[in-house]
Design a protein around this motif. Sequence first.
Motif, PDB file in Angstrom:
ATOM      1  N   LEU A   1       0.841  -1.206   0.000  1.00  0.00           N
ATOM      2  CA  LEU A   1       0.000   0.000   0.000  1.00  0.00           C
ATOM      3  C   LEU A   1       0.874   1.254   0.000  1.00  0.00           C
ATOM      4  O   LEU A   1       0.572   2.233  -0.680  1.00  0.00           O
ATOM      5  N   LYS A   2       1.963   1.185   0.766  1.00  0.00           N
ATOM      6  CA  LYS A   2       2.897   2.305   0.815  1.00  0.00           C
ATOM      7  C   LYS A   2       3.417   2.591  -0.598  1.00  0.00           C
ATOM      8  O   LYS A   2       3.553   3.739  -1.005  1.00  0.00           O
ATOM      9  N   LYS A   3       3.673   1.529  -1.329  1.00  0.00           N
ATOM     10  CA  LYS A   3       4.171   1.666  -2.702  1.00  0.00           C
ATOM     11  C   LYS A   3       3.086   2.306  -3.587  1.00  0.00           C
ATOM     12  O   LYS A   3       3.374   3.184  -4.407  1.00  0.00           O
ATOM     13  N   VAL A   4       1.850   1.868  -3.403  1.00  0.00           N
ATOM     14  CA  VAL A   4       0.738   2.455  -4.170  1.00  0.00           C
ATOM     15  C   VAL A   4       0.661   3.955  -3.905  1.00  0.00           C
ATOM     16  O   VAL A   4       0.582   4.769  -4.830  1.00  0.00           O
ATOM     17  N   PHE A   5       0.709   4.326  -2.615  1.00  0.00           N
ATOM     18  CA  PHE A   5       0.644   5.747  -2.267  1.00  0.00           C
ATOM     19  C   PHE A   5       1.799   6.520  -2.893  1.00  0.00           C
ATOM     20  O   PHE A   5       1.633   7.648  -3.345  1.00  0.00           O
ATOM     21  N   SER A   6       2.985   5.922  -2.909  1.00  0.00           N
ATOM     22  CA  SER A   6       4.158   6.626  -3.456  1.00  0.00           C
ATOM     23  C   SER A   6       4.054   6.771  -4.970  1.00  0.00           C
ATOM     24  O   SER A   6       4.837   7.481  -5.591  1.00  0.00           O
ATOM     25  N   GLU A   7       3.082   6.074  -5.550  1.00  0.00           N
ATOM     26  CA  GLU A   7       2.874   6.214  -6.990  1.00  0.00           C
ATOM     27  C   GLU A   7       1.776   7.212  -7.330  1.00  0.00           C
ATOM     28  O   GLU A   7       1.833   7.897  -8.341  1.00  0.00           O
ATOM     29  N   ILE A   8       0.754   7.297  -6.487  1.00  0.00           N
ATOM     30  CA  ILE A   8      -0.411   8.113  -6.853  1.00  0.00           C
ATOM     31  C   ILE A   8      -0.597   9.368  -6.009  1.00  0.00           C
ATOM     32  O   ILE A   8      -1.354  10.248  -6.391  1.00  0.00           O
ATOM     33  N   CYS A   9       0.090   9.472  -4.851  1.00  0.00           N
ATOM     34  CA  CYS A   9      -0.095  10.653  -3.990  1.00  0.00           C
ATOM     35  C   CYS A   9       1.088  11.601  -4.098  1.00  0.00           C
ATOM     36  O   CYS A   9       2.236  11.197  -3.872  1.00  0.00           O
ATOM     37  N   LEU A  10       0.814  12.846  -4.417  1.00  0.00           N
ATOM     38  CA  LEU A  10       1.859  13.848  -4.608  1.00  0.00           C
ATOM     39  C   LEU A  10       2.850  13.873  -3.447  1.00  0.00           C
ATOM     40  O   LEU A  10       4.061  13.802  -3.669  1.00  0.00           O
ATOM     41  N   LEU A  11       2.350  13.978  -2.205  1.00  0.00           N
ATOM     42  CA  LEU A  11       3.254  14.128  -1.055  1.00  0.00           C
ATOM     43  C   LEU A  11       4.135  12.901  -0.856  1.00  0.00           C
ATOM     44  O   LEU A  11       5.241  13.012  -0.319  1.00  0.00           O
ATOM     45  N   ASN A  12       3.663  11.732  -1.279  1.00  0.00           N
ATOM     46  CA  ASN A  12       4.420  10.495  -1.087  1.00  0.00           C
ATOM     47  C   ASN A  12       5.346  10.177  -2.267  1.00  0.00           C
ATOM     48  O   ASN A  12       6.166   9.277  -2.174  1.00  0.00           O
TER      49      ASN A  12
ATOM     50  N   ASP B   1      15.303  12.107  -6.494  1.00  0.00           N
ATOM     51  CA  ASP B   1      14.427  11.080  -5.911  1.00  0.00           C
ATOM     52  C   ASP B   1      14.885  10.604  -4.542  1.00  0.00           C
ATOM     53  O   ASP B   1      14.341   9.635  -4.014  1.00  0.00           O
ATOM     54  N   GLN B   2      15.883  11.284  -3.965  1.00  0.00           N
ATOM     55  CA  GLN B   2      16.239  10.977  -2.576  1.00  0.00           C
ATOM     56  C   GLN B   2      15.222  11.565  -1.603  1.00  0.00           C
ATOM     57  O   GLN B   2      15.223  11.214  -0.411  1.00  0.00           O
ATOM     58  N   PHE B   3      14.394  12.506  -2.079  1.00  0.00           N
ATOM     59  CA  PHE B   3      13.377  13.127  -1.229  1.00  0.00           C
ATOM     60  C   PHE B   3      11.987  12.853  -1.770  1.00  0.00           C
ATOM     61  O   PHE B   3      11.804  12.793  -2.983  1.00  0.00           O
ATOM     62  N   THR B   4      11.040  12.735  -0.872  1.00  0.00           N
ATOM     63  CA  THR B   4       9.645  12.794  -1.302  1.00  0.00           C
ATOM     64  C   THR B   4       9.244  14.263  -1.342  1.00  0.00           C
ATOM     65  O   THR B   4       9.942  15.133  -0.807  1.00  0.00           O
ATOM     66  N   ILE B   5       8.110  14.555  -1.969  1.00  0.00           N
ATOM     67  CA  ILE B   5       7.614  15.931  -1.982  1.00  0.00           C
ATOM     68  C   ILE B   5       7.324  16.389  -0.548  1.00  0.00           C
ATOM     69  O   ILE B   5       7.555  17.544  -0.198  1.00  0.00           O
ATOM     70  N   GLN B   6       6.849  15.465   0.293  1.00  0.00           N
ATOM     71  CA  GLN B   6       6.616  15.786   1.706  1.00  0.00           C
ATOM     72  C   GLN B   6       7.904  16.281   2.358  1.00  0.00           C
ATOM     73  O   GLN B   6       7.895  17.275   3.086  1.00  0.00           O
ATOM     74  N   GLN B   7       9.025  15.599   2.072  1.00  0.00           N
ATOM     75  CA  GLN B   7      10.301  16.005   2.661  1.00  0.00           C
ATOM     76  C   GLN B   7      10.780  17.335   2.093  1.00  0.00           C
ATOM     77  O   GLN B   7      11.324  18.173   2.813  1.00  0.00           O
ATOM     78  N   LEU B   8      10.545  17.530   0.798  1.00  0.00           N
ATOM     79  CA  LEU B   8      10.884  18.813   0.165  1.00  0.00           C
ATOM     80  C   LEU B   8      10.118  19.941   0.867  1.00  0.00           C
ATOM     81  O   LEU B   8      10.666  21.012   1.149  1.00  0.00           O
ATOM     82  N   LEU B   9       8.859  19.666   1.155  1.00  0.00           N
ATOM     83  CA  LEU B   9       8.008  20.641   1.851  1.00  0.00           C
ATOM     84  C   LEU B   9       8.536  20.891   3.260  1.00  0.00           C
ATOM     85  O   LEU B   9       8.588  22.043   3.717  1.00  0.00           O
ATOM     86  N   GLU B  10       8.961  19.824   3.908  1.00  0.00           N
ATOM     87  CA  GLU B  10       9.485  19.975   5.280  1.00  0.00           C
ATOM     88  C   GLU B  10      10.755  20.818   5.295  1.00  0.00           C
ATOM     89  O   GLU B  10      10.966  21.606   6.209  1.00  0.00           O
ATOM     90  N   HIS B  11      11.575  20.665   4.264  1.00  0.00           N
ATOM     91  CA  HIS B  11      12.772  21.506   4.167  1.00  0.00           C
ATOM     92  C   HIS B  11      12.404  22.969   4.045  1.00  0.00           C
ATOM     93  O   HIS B  11      13.007  23.841   4.653  1.00  0.00           O
ATOM     94  N   LEU B  12      11.379  23.213   3.231  1.00  0.00           N
ATOM     95  CA  LEU B  12      10.935  24.593   3.022  1.00  0.00           C
ATOM     96  C   LEU B  12      10.392  25.176   4.328  1.00  0.00           C
ATOM     97  O   LEU B  12      10.655  26.349   4.648  1.00  0.00           O
TER      98      LEU B  12
END
Lengths: 198, 198
Positions: free
Chosen positions: A149-160, A167-178
């Motif tokens: 399921l985690k893999k599914v989310f990482s394919e279809i959910c922007l933040l994941n 690709d070392q970061f997810t968008i969520q992590q990019l956001l956290e950096h900001l």
Amino acid sequence: MAKVDITLIQKLRERTGLGMMDCKKALEETDGDVEKAVELLRKKGAAVAAKRSDKTTTQGIVHAYIHPGAQIGVLIEINCETDFVARTEDVKLFAHDVCMHIAALKPLYLSADQVEHGYLEKEKEILAEQLAQLGKTGKVAEQIMEGKLKKVFSEICLLNQPFVKNDQFTIQQLLEHLIAKTGENIRIARFARYQIGN
Amino acid sequence: MAKVDITLIQKLRERTGLGMMDCKKALEETDGDVEKAVELLRKKGAAVAAKRSDKTTTQGIVHAYIHPGAQIGVLIEINCETDFVARTEDVKLFAHDVCMHIAALKPLYLSADQVEHGYLEKEKEILAEQLAQLGKTGKVAEQIMEGKLKKVFSEICLLNQPFVKNDQFTIQQLLEHLIAKTGENIRIARFARYQIGN
């Protein structure tokens, strides 16, 4: 404490997108180990993000990206706490990067909790069927299911999704950096992606 | 047939957005009466549009407009029959004009048939109540109701709204001119409008 090499700081900055002083400090704390420093800064960023995430975000910007050829277009709304931060280059660059990412990676949802219930149930059903056929049951099946399921989310959910430019970061992590960099709670409010023939 | 003054042709072109020859011909047919010529061209445009409206539209462009200050943004998808027309300045200008229009006039729906059923029922209920209080019943009430609903649509539906840059046309009419000019079926497929704090 050992003096930290400037090229290591530069490398860490590229990896994390964080400021010179933060990177220098992190490398000092980890004796120049870049991998450990990345982890440390990520944890810090995540901690700052968690601390800020209850702050109301009523300011922000709307940003758009039209892919050359005008066959794909993305609109995004980024919210933050103050107009001051909304007008910074950091937020603009983030909005632009995420727009380009959305154009390329076609996320269907913003986050895992926005995935349609029906879609999720169907995915679970298919996975359960596959696991049953492989003779997996109980806790093992549960764990495999979770991973899938985690893999599914990482394919279809922007933040994941892993960030298309790094690709070392997810968008969520990019956001956290900001969030860590600006010291403000920031969130991706919504996005739209149009493609001709879709 | 009388020779038509060039300034009249120019005036008609500005009003309708149609080509030199079409405007000249229309003015010749109406003996230089601009108002009648506008009507004639509109009818022609509508006729061409009706003739073309069953053609499949699988090509097109995506266009975006970010209002200065980045507090409002619009994304639009325009579909047409061929890539050739999709890449014309006419289609680009139309997309841009409609984006600016959407930014300013905040339509909630694309067309009347897309208005949410619940929203429409509630509007009808309110109007019926008002008419009953005014003692209007039967055919009169129906006619007033129809007029009022038309007004509601012209406020909330993009295609029914008067064009912000020239309120002599609705967006639907602007689209019909474009169809007449390009000789292709063209449609507004969808749009999104984001505004900070909304």
